[in-house]
Motif scaffolding. Sequence first.
Motif, mmCIF file in Angstrom:
data_model
loop_
_atom_site.group_PDB
_atom_site.id
_atom_site.type_symbol
_atom_site.label_atom_id
_atom_site.label_comp_id
_atom_site.label_asym_id
_atom_site.label_seq_id
_atom_site.Cartn_x
_atom_site.Cartn_y
_atom_site.Cartn_z
ATOM 1 N N LYS A 55 0.829 -1.211 0.000
ATOM 2 C CA LYS A 55 0.000 0.000 0.000
ATOM 3 C C LYS A 55 0.860 1.256 0.000
ATOM 4 C CE LYS A 55 -3.649 2.362 2.577
ATOM 5 N NZ LYS A 55 -4.554 2.294 3.759
ATOM 6 N N VAL A 56 1.923 1.243 0.802
ATOM 7 C CA VAL A 56 2.822 2.398 0.850
ATOM 8 C C VAL A 56 3.510 2.594 -0.496
ATOM 9 C CG1 VAL A 56 4.920 3.320 1.913
ATOM 10 C CG2 VAL A 56 3.189 2.215 3.332
ATOM 11 N N ALA A 57 3.963 1.501 -1.105
ATOM 12 C CA ALA A 57 4.668 1.600 -2.387
ATOM 13 C C ALA A 57 3.787 2.239 -3.451
ATOM 14 C CB ALA A 57 5.130 0.215 -2.835
ATOM 15 N N ARG A 58 2.554 1.789 -3.546
ATOM 16 C CA ARG A 58 1.670 2.326 -4.585
ATOM 17 C C ARG A 58 1.301 3.784 -4.312
ATOM 18 N NH1 ARG A 58 -4.113 2.023 -6.422
ATOM 19 N NH2 ARG A 58 -4.019 1.775 -8.679
ATOM 20 N N SER A 59 0.973 4.102 -3.057
ATOM 21 C CA SER A 59 0.587 5.481 -2.745
ATOM 22 C C SER A 59 1.754 6.439 -2.966
ATOM 23 C CB SER A 59 0.080 5.579 -1.303
ATOM 24 O OG SER A 59 1.091 5.243 -0.377
ATOM 25 N N MET A 60 2.972 5.998 -2.649
ATOM 26 C CA MET A 60 4.146 6.843 -2.864
ATOM 27 C C MET A 60 4.441 7.010 -4.356
ATOM 28 S SD MET A 60 5.655 8.186 -0.241
ATOM 29 C CE MET A 60 5.755 8.087 1.551
ATOM 30 N N ALA A 61 4.266 5.940 -5.127
ATOM 31 C CA ALA A 61 4.504 6.036 -6.570
ATOM 32 C C ALA A 61 3.566 7.057 -7.200
ATOM 33 C CB ALA A 61 4.322 4.671 -7.220
ATOM 34 N N ILE A 62 2.325 7.101 -6.713
ATOM 35 C CA ILE A 62 1.349 8.037 -7.261
ATOM 36 C C ILE A 62 1.612 9.458 -6.774
ATOM 37 C CG2 ILE A 62 -1.102 8.655 -7.274
ATOM 38 C CD1 ILE A 62 -1.714 5.642 -7.093
ATOM 39 N N SER A 63 1.783 9.620 -5.455
ATOM 40 C CA SER A 63 1.920 10.966 -4.893
ATOM 41 C C SER A 63 3.245 11.620 -5.261
ATOM 42 C CB SER A 63 1.768 10.921 -3.370
ATOM 43 O OG SER A 63 2.795 10.149 -2.777
ATOM 44 N N ARG A 64 4.306 10.817 -5.400
ATOM 45 C CA ARG A 64 5.623 11.380 -5.718
ATOM 46 C C ARG A 64 5.964 11.279 -7.203
ATOM 47 N NH1 ARG A 64 8.705 11.538 -0.898
ATOM 48 N NH2 ARG A 64 10.377 12.412 -2.172
ATOM 49 N N ASN A 65 5.087 10.631 -7.962
ATOM 50 C CA ASN A 65 5.260 10.518 -9.415
ATOM 51 C C ASN A 65 6.627 9.937 -9.777
ATOM 52 O OD1 ASN A 65 4.490 10.753 -12.115
ATOM 53 N ND2 ASN A 65 5.332 12.812 -12.306
ATOM 54 N N VAL A 66 6.931 8.774 -9.203
ATOM 55 C CA VAL A 66 8.187 8.089 -9.493
ATOM 56 C C VAL A 66 7.884 6.710 -10.064
ATOM 57 C CG1 VAL A 66 9.565 9.315 -7.789
ATOM 58 C CG2 VAL A 66 8.293 7.288 -7.094
ATOM 59 N N ALA A 67 8.813 6.191 -10.852
ATOM 60 C CA ALA A 67 8.599 4.897 -11.506
ATOM 61 C C ALA A 67 8.967 3.731 -10.607
ATOM 62 C CB ALA A 67 9.399 4.830 -12.802
ATOM 63 N N ALA A 68 9.897 3.941 -9.667
ATOM 64 C CA ALA A 68 10.362 2.843 -8.816
ATOM 65 C C ALA A 68 10.311 3.263 -7.348
ATOM 66 C CB ALA A 68 11.779 2.439 -9.197
ATOM 67 N N VAL A 69 9.720 2.389 -6.525
ATOM 68 C CA VAL A 69 9.623 2.639 -5.086
ATOM 69 C C VAL A 69 10.065 1.381 -4.346
ATOM 70 C CG1 VAL A 69 8.139 3.289 -3.157
ATOM 71 C CG2 VAL A 69 7.671 4.197 -5.436
ATOM 72 N N HIS A 70 10.920 1.561 -3.342
ATOM 73 C CA HIS A 70 11.409 0.450 -2.530
ATOM 74 C C HIS A 70 10.999 0.719 -1.084
ATOM 75 C CE1 HIS A 70 15.098 -2.191 -1.220
ATOM 76 N NE2 HIS A 70 13.935 -2.745 -0.935
ATOM 77 N N LEU A 72 8.315 -1.747 -6.110
ATOM 78 C CA LEU A 72 7.341 -1.549 -7.186
ATOM 79 C C LEU A 72 8.023 -0.848 -8.348
ATOM 80 C CD1 LEU A 72 4.579 -1.182 -8.595
ATOM 81 C CD2 LEU A 72 4.186 0.794 -7.109
ATOM 82 N N TYR A 73 7.883 -1.428 -9.550
ATOM 83 C CA TYR A 73 8.413 -0.823 -10.772
ATOM 84 C C TYR A 73 7.225 -0.576 -11.699
ATOM 85 C CZ TYR A 73 12.423 -3.159 -8.671
ATOM 86 O OH TYR A 73 13.367 -3.608 -7.780
ATOM 87 N N THR A 74 6.706 0.640 -11.701
ATOM 88 C CA THR A 74 5.471 0.915 -12.433
ATOM 89 C C THR A 74 5.635 0.809 -13.943
ATOM 90 O OG1 THR A 74 5.923 3.303 -12.470
ATOM 91 C CG2 THR A 74 4.673 2.440 -10.600
ATOM 92 N N ASP A 75 6.872 0.865 -14.432
ATOM 93 C CA ASP A 75 7.101 0.768 -15.871
ATOM 94 C C ASP A 75 7.333 -0.663 -16.336
ATOM 95 O OD1 ASP A 75 9.587 0.314 -14.774
ATOM 96 O OD2 ASP A 75 10.499 2.147 -15.555
ATOM 97 N N GLY A 76 7.319 -1.627 -15.412
ATOM 98 C CA GLY A 76 7.504 -3.022 -15.779
ATOM 99 C C GLY A 76 8.908 -3.361 -16.234
ATOM 100 N N LYS A 77 9.894 -2.549 -15.816
ATOM 101 C CA LYS A 77 11.275 -2.774 -16.247
ATOM 102 C C LYS A 77 12.147 -3.382 -15.156
ATOM 103 C CE LYS A 77 11.258 0.904 -19.718
ATOM 104 N NZ LYS A 77 11.912 2.155 -20.183
ATOM 105 N N GLY A 78 11.547 -3.769 -14.051
ATOM 106 C CA GLY A 78 12.300 -4.453 -13.013
ATOM 107 C C GLY A 78 13.381 -3.601 -12.381
ATOM 108 N N GLU A 79 14.312 -4.287 -11.731
ATOM 109 C CA GLU A 79 15.330 -3.592 -10.940
ATOM 110 C C GLU A 79 16.314 -2.791 -11.782
ATOM 111 O OE1 GLU A 79 18.486 -4.631 -7.322
ATOM 112 O OE2 GLU A 79 17.412 -6.230 -8.361
ATOM 113 N N ASP A 80 16.671 -3.300 -12.975
ATOM 114 C CA ASP A 80 17.675 -2.582 -13.766
ATOM 115 C C ASP A 80 17.101 -1.354 -14.464
ATOM 116 O OD1 ASP A 80 16.222 -3.604 -15.866
ATOM 117 O OD2 ASP A 80 17.792 -4.942 -16.592
ATOM 118 N N GLY A 81 15.795 -1.368 -14.769
ATOM 119 C CA GLY A 81 15.153 -0.199 -15.359
ATOM 120 C C GLY A 81 15.542 0.090 -16.791
ATOM 121 N N GLN A 82 16.154 -0.864 -17.469
ATOM 122 C CA GLN A 82 16.639 -0.615 -18.824
ATOM 123 C C GLN A 82 15.635 -1.035 -19.893
ATOM 124 O OE1 GLN A 82 19.549 1.070 -19.357
ATOM 125 N NE2 GLN A 82 19.489 1.263 -17.124
#
Length: 238
Positions: A113-128, A149-159
């Motif tokens: 819940k924290v990961a998703r709310s932070m991704a939305i409120s802070r507008n970031v692609a990755a939250v740990h 959480l990786y909202t772009d579906g690119k996992g940990e490396d983000g590439q």
Amino acid sequence: MQDKRAVQVSIIVILTIAVVLVLYFTSTPSKDNFRPATPKTTNIQAVQPIEQRPPAIDINRSWPTQIAALARRAMSYTVIKSQLVHERRSTLLVVITSPYANGYEQFLGTAIKVARSMAISRNVAAVHVLLEPNEVLIGKGYQLADVALYTDGKGEDGQTFNGVYWQASAMQNPYSPQQLQVASLWFQHQSEYLDSHGKINESALKRYIAEQLNIPDFAVKLPQSNRLPLTIDNQPSD
């Protein structure tokens, strides 16, 4: 006198006839208006059977049913800190505590819940998100839950896109009160029990903790962290 009135009447009649003629000719529809409309052609296509239709596009793959169900188990929490870190990719690191979370699903649900709310409120692609047992043990390796959480579906490396939206693990059961007391006292006072070489005099530190908690020396043991990974539907597992 009568001739004058007759002239006036004649003028009125002429004007009336003129007005009627003007109205008639200006309001008469054009012949073009009576042309029949061109019939519309309808392009009728056969409806494909359900089994032959293309699959629907999943517009929210980062919030599958399994994750949403766990989020509903979330308990109240306190954010200890949040900061943007740069590891393999730019990630918002959030550290929380939740004294009411108890058990695998609540640990995971709270962090999710924290990961998703932070991704939305802070507008970031990755939250740990790290759920710690208390503030003393932050960063000591005793996390109750570790969720990314990786909202772009690119996992940990983000590439490149690899379909990895979530990585999560959690303890199945909470640490016992005694385990937390032992660990907290250990890290709070270990600097006071260093020998001449800078190493911890564990025997002396254990005696101190045993005296503080009124337990035997052999019962002074640091707890072991053993988080269970979550295998998430529609995502490659480790």
